[in-house]
Design a protein around this motif. Structure first.
Motif, PDB file in Angstrom:
ATOM      1  N   GLY A 158       0.821  -1.206   0.000  1.00 55.33           N
ATOM      2  CA  GLY A 158       0.000   0.000   0.000  1.00 55.33           C
ATOM      3  C   GLY A 158       0.853   1.254   0.000  1.00 55.33           C
ATOM      4  O   GLY A 158       0.588   2.215  -0.735  1.00 55.33           O
ATOM      5  N   LEU A 159       1.906   1.258   0.820  1.00 59.17           N
ATOM      6  CA  LEU A 159       2.822   2.402   0.855  1.00 59.17           C
ATOM      7  C   LEU A 159       3.588   2.533  -0.454  1.00 59.17           C
ATOM      8  O   LEU A 159       3.812   3.644  -0.946  1.00 59.17           O
ATOM      9  CB  LEU A 159       3.813   2.240   2.016  1.00 59.17           C
ATOM     10  N   VAL A 160       3.994   1.403  -1.007  1.00 58.40           N
ATOM     11  CA  VAL A 160       4.733   1.426  -2.263  1.00 58.40           C
ATOM     12  C   VAL A 160       3.891   2.033  -3.381  1.00 58.40           C
ATOM     13  O   VAL A 160       4.344   2.917  -4.127  1.00 58.40           O
ATOM     14  CB  VAL A 160       5.185   0.007  -2.655  1.00 58.40           C
ATOM     15  N   LEU A 161       2.642   1.570  -3.491  1.00 63.44           N
ATOM     16  CA  LEU A 161       1.788   2.056  -4.566  1.00 63.44           C
ATOM     17  C   LEU A 161       1.409   3.514  -4.366  1.00 63.44           C
ATOM     18  O   LEU A 161       1.334   4.290  -5.331  1.00 63.44           O
ATOM     19  CB  LEU A 161       0.540   1.173  -4.671  1.00 63.44           C
ATOM     20  N   LYS A 162       1.191   3.914  -3.131  1.00 61.25           N
ATOM     21  CA  LYS A 162       0.881   5.322  -2.859  1.00 61.25           C
ATOM     22  C   LYS A 162       2.050   6.206  -3.276  1.00 61.25           C
ATOM     23  O   LYS A 162       1.856   7.318  -3.779  1.00 61.25           O
ATOM     24  CB  LYS A 162       0.576   5.524  -1.377  1.00 61.25           C
ATOM     25  N   SER A 163       3.272   5.715  -3.099  1.00 62.73           N
ATOM     26  CA  SER A 163       4.448   6.501  -3.461  1.00 62.73           C
ATOM     27  C   SER A 163       4.583   6.668  -4.966  1.00 62.73           C
ATOM     28  O   SER A 163       5.363   7.515  -5.430  1.00 62.73           O
ATOM     29  CB  SER A 163       5.715   5.854  -2.894  1.00 62.73           C
ATOM     30  N   GLN A 164       3.840   5.878  -5.758  1.00 62.71           N
ATOM     31  CA  GLN A 164       3.889   5.998  -7.210  1.00 62.71           C
ATOM     32  C   GLN A 164       2.990   7.101  -7.741  1.00 62.71           C
ATOM     33  O   GLN A 164       3.075   7.482  -8.907  1.00 62.71           O
ATOM     34  CB  GLN A 164       3.507   4.659  -7.862  1.00 62.71           C
TER      35      GLN A 164
ATOM     36  N   TRP B 252       2.706  15.813  -6.176  1.00 61.24           N
ATOM     37  CA  TRP B 252       1.739  16.865  -5.840  1.00 61.24           C
ATOM     38  C   TRP B 252       0.380  16.294  -5.449  1.00 61.24           C
ATOM     39  O   TRP B 252      -0.399  16.959  -4.764  1.00 61.24           O
ATOM     40  CB  TRP B 252       1.584  17.838  -7.007  1.00 61.24           C
ATOM     41  N   PHE B 253       0.085  15.051  -5.886  1.00 56.04           N
ATOM     42  CA  PHE B 253      -1.222  14.457  -5.621  1.00 56.04           C
ATOM     43  C   PHE B 253      -1.256  13.657  -4.327  1.00 56.04           C
ATOM     44  O   PHE B 253      -2.326  13.410  -3.767  1.00 56.04           O
ATOM     45  CB  PHE B 253      -1.622  13.554  -6.799  1.00 56.04           C
ATOM     46  N   GLN B 254      -0.095  13.243  -3.836  1.00 55.60           N
ATOM     47  CA  GLN B 254      -0.050  12.373  -2.659  1.00 55.60           C
ATOM     48  C   GLN B 254      -0.732  12.966  -1.419  1.00 55.60           C
ATOM     49  O   GLN B 254      -1.459  12.247  -0.727  1.00 55.60           O
ATOM     50  CB  GLN B 254       1.394  11.983  -2.360  1.00 55.60           C
ATOM     51  N   PRO B 255      -0.534  14.272  -1.098  1.00 53.24           N
ATOM     52  CA  PRO B 255      -1.240  14.821   0.078  1.00 53.24           C
ATOM     53  C   PRO B 255      -2.751  14.719  -0.043  1.00 53.24           C
ATOM     54  O   PRO B 255      -3.440  14.404   0.937  1.00 53.24           O
ATOM     55  CB  PRO B 255      -0.772  16.284   0.107  1.00 53.24           C
ATOM     56  N   TYR B 256      -3.276  14.958  -1.258  1.00 50.70           N
ATOM     57  CA  TYR B 256      -4.727  14.829  -1.440  1.00 50.70           C
ATOM     58  C   TYR B 256      -5.171  13.384  -1.250  1.00 50.70           C
ATOM     59  O   TYR B 256      -6.177  13.118  -0.577  1.00 50.70           O
ATOM     60  CB  TYR B 256      -5.156  15.308  -2.826  1.00 50.70           C
ATOM     61  N   ALA B 257      -4.438  12.422  -1.829  1.00 44.86           N
ATOM     62  CA  ALA B 257      -4.814  11.009  -1.723  1.00 44.86           C
ATOM     63  C   ALA B 257      -4.841  10.561  -0.261  1.00 44.86           C
ATOM     64  O   ALA B 257      -5.712   9.787   0.148  1.00 44.86           O
ATOM     65  CB  ALA B 257      -3.848  10.142  -2.530  1.00 44.86           C
ATOM     66  N   GLU B 258      -3.887  11.049   0.533  1.00 45.38           N
ATOM     67  CA  GLU B 258      -3.851  10.691   1.950  1.00 45.38           C
ATOM     68  C   GLU B 258      -5.073  11.232   2.686  1.00 45.38           C
ATOM     69  O   GLU B 258      -5.656  10.551   3.535  1.00 45.38           O
ATOM     70  CB  GLU B 258      -2.563  11.220   2.577  1.00 45.38           C
TER      71      GLU B 258
END
Length: 279
Positions: A79-85, A89-95
């Protein structure tokens, strides 16, 4: 020759995953070919993942956990690996999206990411990410797992009619995507409405946007912009956009009429009958 590139496990989630895979494989006394045979893949793939050159899938991770008896380690790490992909700029929103209890979104051109089929997502992402397409698609599919939780967020979606008629990936992909929307509409915590062309001017003419609500935290507004996204908790912006979203919902078709329009477009525009497509 086997690639024995040294990894810094702290460099990224992908590097940590690869280092742990190598460590646990060697502890089990298996070479890459032997482990590959057990988890139904090539030794080359094992090597690429161990050296952080390839992103693992969730299915691969689950097979690793079973083969190496890790207690679910890789299923948690993936889950962490895929989120890092996801784009940085989009990662904060996805979290934040993953933590929201209530998601309200208006989409002007595309199906919302949480509701995209894999084939539709692949077609969308191929435009800007052809060199990392598999990784980006896997990350988007992983993002959708929040809808499978025991207590998923309430998701309210208003789709412009253009979303149904903009052909992404071809007729078969669109037909499957619209079928997917109809299936999603059967879930009690998902509401999908279509804003028909006949409405004319409306509160979403400035483009797509999403509102996130949380238990105990401030509401957030998010709007995609070229090459990034704008996110704010400004109370005035939140107030205006919630009012605007209420207007969009009021102007949109009911759930039943929305389902009827989706079905109509699916059959008439993307059906299998020769000459059945309409403008």
């Amino acid at each position: 020759m086997v690639n024995i590139r040294s990894l810094d496990p702290s460099a990224s989630p992908l590097d940590y995953y690869g280092a742990e895979l190598r460590r646990l494989r060697e502890e089990a006394g298996l070479n890459q070919q032997q482990l590959g045979d057990i988890v139904f893949c090539t030794a080359s793939l094992i090597g690429q993942i161990e050296t952080a050159k390839k992103v693992p899938t969730r299915e691969f991770s689950e097979r690793l956990d079973a083969a190496l008896m890790t207690g679910g380690l890789f299923s948690r790490l993936v889950g962490l690996v895929l989120k890092s992909q996801l784009p940085t700029w989009f990662q904060p929103y996805a979290e934040l999206e993953a933590k929201a209890t209530y998601i309200s979104t208006y989409q002007a051109q595309l199906v919302y990411g949480l509701l995209q089929t894999e084939e539709y997502a692949r077609a969308v992402l191929s435009v800007d990410h052809p060199d990392r397409l598999d990784e980006m698609v896997a990350a988007r599919m992983e993002r959708q797992r929040i809808l499978e939780r025991e207590h998923p967020p309430v998701l309210c979606v208003v789709l412009d009619e253009a979303v149904l008629r903009l052909e992404i990936g071809g007729r078969e992909v669109m037909r499957s995507q619209l079928q997917g929307l109809l299936r999603c509409m059967q879930r009690e915590w998902i509401q999908i409405q279509v804003l028909p062309f006949a409405v004319g001017q409306h509160a979403g003419m400035m483009g797509s946007f999403t509102l996130l609500r949380f238990d105990g935290d401030p509401d957030l507004f998010y709007a995609p912009v070229y090459g990034g996204g704008h996110m704010t908790a400004n109370s005035q912006v939140i107030r205006e956009r919630f009012v605007g979203y209420a207007h969009l919902q009021a102007s949109a078709l009911s759930r039943e009429d929305s389902a009827a329009l989706i079905t109509h477009v699916m059959e008439e525009r993307y059906g299998n009958r020769p000459g059945s497509a309409v403008a």
